[in-house]
Every structure is written in C-alpha cells, then in structure tokens.
Design a protein around this motif. Structure first.
Motif, mmCIF file in Angstrom:
data_model
loop_
_atom_site.group_PDB
_atom_site.id
_atom_site.type_symbol
_atom_site.label_atom_id
_atom_site.label_comp_id
_atom_site.label_asym_id
_atom_site.label_seq_id
_atom_site.Cartn_x
_atom_site.Cartn_y
_atom_site.Cartn_z
ATOM 1 N N SER A 98 -0.565 2.194 3.209
ATOM 2 C CA SER A 98 -0.098 2.407 4.562
ATOM 3 C C SER A 98 -1.321 2.431 5.704
ATOM 4 N N ASN A 113 0.182 6.735 -3.642
ATOM 5 C CA ASN A 113 -0.026 6.151 -2.529
ATOM 6 C C ASN A 113 -1.337 6.283 -1.765
ATOM 7 N N LEU A 155 4.558 -2.226 -0.273
ATOM 8 C CA LEU A 155 4.553 -1.660 -1.542
ATOM 9 C C LEU A 155 4.060 -2.677 -2.679
ATOM 10 N N ASP A 156 3.769 -2.271 -3.800
ATOM 11 C CA ASP A 156 3.480 -3.103 -4.864
ATOM 12 C C ASP A 156 4.587 -4.216 -4.994
ATOM 13 N N GLU A 157 6.046 -3.722 -4.879
ATOM 14 C CA GLU A 157 6.991 -4.842 -5.004
ATOM 15 C C GLU A 157 6.808 -5.799 -4.014
ATOM 16 N N ASP A 158 6.381 -5.401 -2.790
ATOM 17 C CA ASP A 158 6.245 -6.565 -1.677
ATOM 18 C C ASP A 158 5.048 -7.528 -2.036
ATOM 19 N N HIS A 175 0.670 2.499 -5.352
ATOM 20 C CA HIS A 175 2.062 2.007 -5.378
ATOM 21 C C HIS A 175 2.423 1.450 -3.876
ATOM 22 N N LYS A 176 1.633 2.393 -2.962
ATOM 23 C CA LYS A 176 1.822 1.800 -1.464
ATOM 24 C C LYS A 176 0.668 2.091 -0.736
ATOM 25 N N THR A 197 2.435 10.394 -5.621
ATOM 26 C CA THR A 197 2.948 9.057 -5.259
ATOM 27 C C THR A 197 2.239 7.881 -5.636
#
Ligand SMILES: CC(C)(COP(=O)(O)OP(=O)(O)OC[C@H]1O[C@@H](n2cnc3c(N)ncnc32)[C@H](O)[C@@H]1OP(=O)(O)O)[C@@H](O)C(=O)NCCC(=O)NCCS
Length: 186
Positions: free
Chosen positions: A135, A97, A180-183, A132-133, A95
């Motif tokens: 957490s 992540n 997330l990367d997009e955030d 990518h993410k 992922t």
C-alpha cells in the motif's frame, strides 16, 4: 510468511537500487532531503543542516543488519549520481502486507525514474519476499505520485480526509493505493 532478505541490490535499466553508505550524506542532503519542493509532499520537514542528514543516513545504515529492513538508495547508472530513495516498511506478520514510500531529487523528476524504481521494488516484494499486499498514500495535491503508483500497477482504493498533518501544520487529504499479489501476477 514474508521471506525477508534485507536491502539487496536490485538492477533496473537505468538505476541501481543499493544500500546507503556514509559517503551518500552530501548528495542526499543536496539532492532531496534539504529541498522543500520534495519535503512539502512528505511528512518530515526539509533538513536545514547537513548534520541532520548525516544522522538520518547513519540511522538507515545501522538498520541494514536487520533482514526486515528494506531501504534503497537510487543511483543513476549513467553518471553514478544518487538521485533518491525508496523503501518498504510497516511489514505486518498477520497479513504479510507492507507499505512503500519514495522520494526523488527535483532535478530528476518527470523522467520516469520514480516509476522504474517502484516497479522494481514491487517486483522484488512479490516475487522474492512473497508479500501479500503493498500500500501507499499520496497527498491529493501531489498527483504526480498517484500517477507513479498507477503506472506501477497500483489501484486507488479511496481518499482519506486529513490523513496527515505536515511539518507546516497543514492537514492533507490522501489518496490510498494498493496492489495485491493476485493483481501483480494477473
Ligand atoms: C513523486 C515522485 C517520486 C515522482 O517521481 P518521477 O520520477 O518524477 O515520476 P515519473 O517520471 O515516473 O512519473 C511522473 C508522472 O507524473 C506526471 N505528473 C507530473 N506532474 C504532474 C501533475 N502536477 N499532475 C498530474 N500528473 C503529473 C508525469 O507526467 C508522469 O506521468 P506520465 O508518465 O503519464 O506523463 C517525485 O515527484 C518526488 O520525489 N516528489 C516529492 C516526494 C514525494 O512526493 N514522494 C512520494 C510521497 S507519496
């Protein structure tokens, strides 16, 4: 694919994020690893002997040869004090992540250092490592950590009941956060 480059030095306004050295043992023990006010919010118990900290720091230092190892000491620019640690871990190839964790010495709580360090590591992880993410999870009875995650742009995704059992055999509910990367690039 994650672009690993190990624990590289990162500068923020008030902090230097750098690799641990063996000279850090006493400060790490004194400033946070032996302090129950810190360990009560984590899974591992407080150290009761300096030798435990020495072993832990040696383990960290030995892993710096791996480019996948990201474990920073937090040094205050103002006076050179070692005030805490922050790390990226649980990298997942499928992922891209990973997770983040951090701790600061009690003397330095509520001065914005936790947020400053987390923002820096999140920036490094997205811009440089191309994860990518990211957490993280905090015990619901440790809202300050949730506040830090929120201030660094992470979003709460839910609460997991009895997610951990701490060294005092207490089960803790944990709030789970992610970014997330997009955030990040929004
Ligand atoms: C969590 C921790 C890293 C926070 O670091 P910090 O440098 O004190 O964090 P900051 O100063 O950047 O921000 C703390 C925020 O929490 C808030 N806060 C503090 N105590 C709080 C409480 N009991 N309830 C709600 N918010 C609280 C502060 O007001 C501040 O928010 P604000 O800027 O909106 O006022 C630090 O307390 C720590 O090391 N705790 C022990 C270990 C730990 O919990 N690690 C994380 C495990 S998930």
């Amino acid at each position: 694919m994650i672009n690993y480059s190990g624990t590289v030095k990162i500068d923020t306004e008030r902090l230097v994020l750098r690799q641990f050295t063996i000279e850090d043992v006493e400060s790490a023990y004194k400033h946070w690893l032996s302090d129950e006010r810190v360990s009560d919010n984590r899974v591992s118990p407080a150290h009761i002997r300096l030798a435990e900290t020495s072993k832990r720091i040696s383990e960290i230092i030995n892993q710096y040869t791996s480019p996948e190892y990201c474990w920073w000491a937090l040094e205050l620019k103002e006076d050179g004090n070692l005030i805490g640690e922050i790390y990226l871990y649980e990298f997942e190839a499928q992922t891209s992540n990973c997770e983040v964790g951090y701790s600061l010495g009690y003397e330095w709580w509520n001065k914005g250092y936790g947020t400053e360090a987390l923002k820096a590591v999140i920036g490094f992880a997205f811009r440089h490592m191309r994860v990518h993410k990211i957490s993280a999870a905090h015990n619901t009875d440790n809202p300050a950590s949730g506040r830090v995650m929120m201030k660094a742009g992470m979003k709460q995704e839910g609460v997991i009941r009895h997610m951990i059992r701490n060294s005092k055999n207490q089960y803790k509910d944990c709030a789970v956060y992610g970014i997330l990367d997009e955030d990040f690039y929004e």
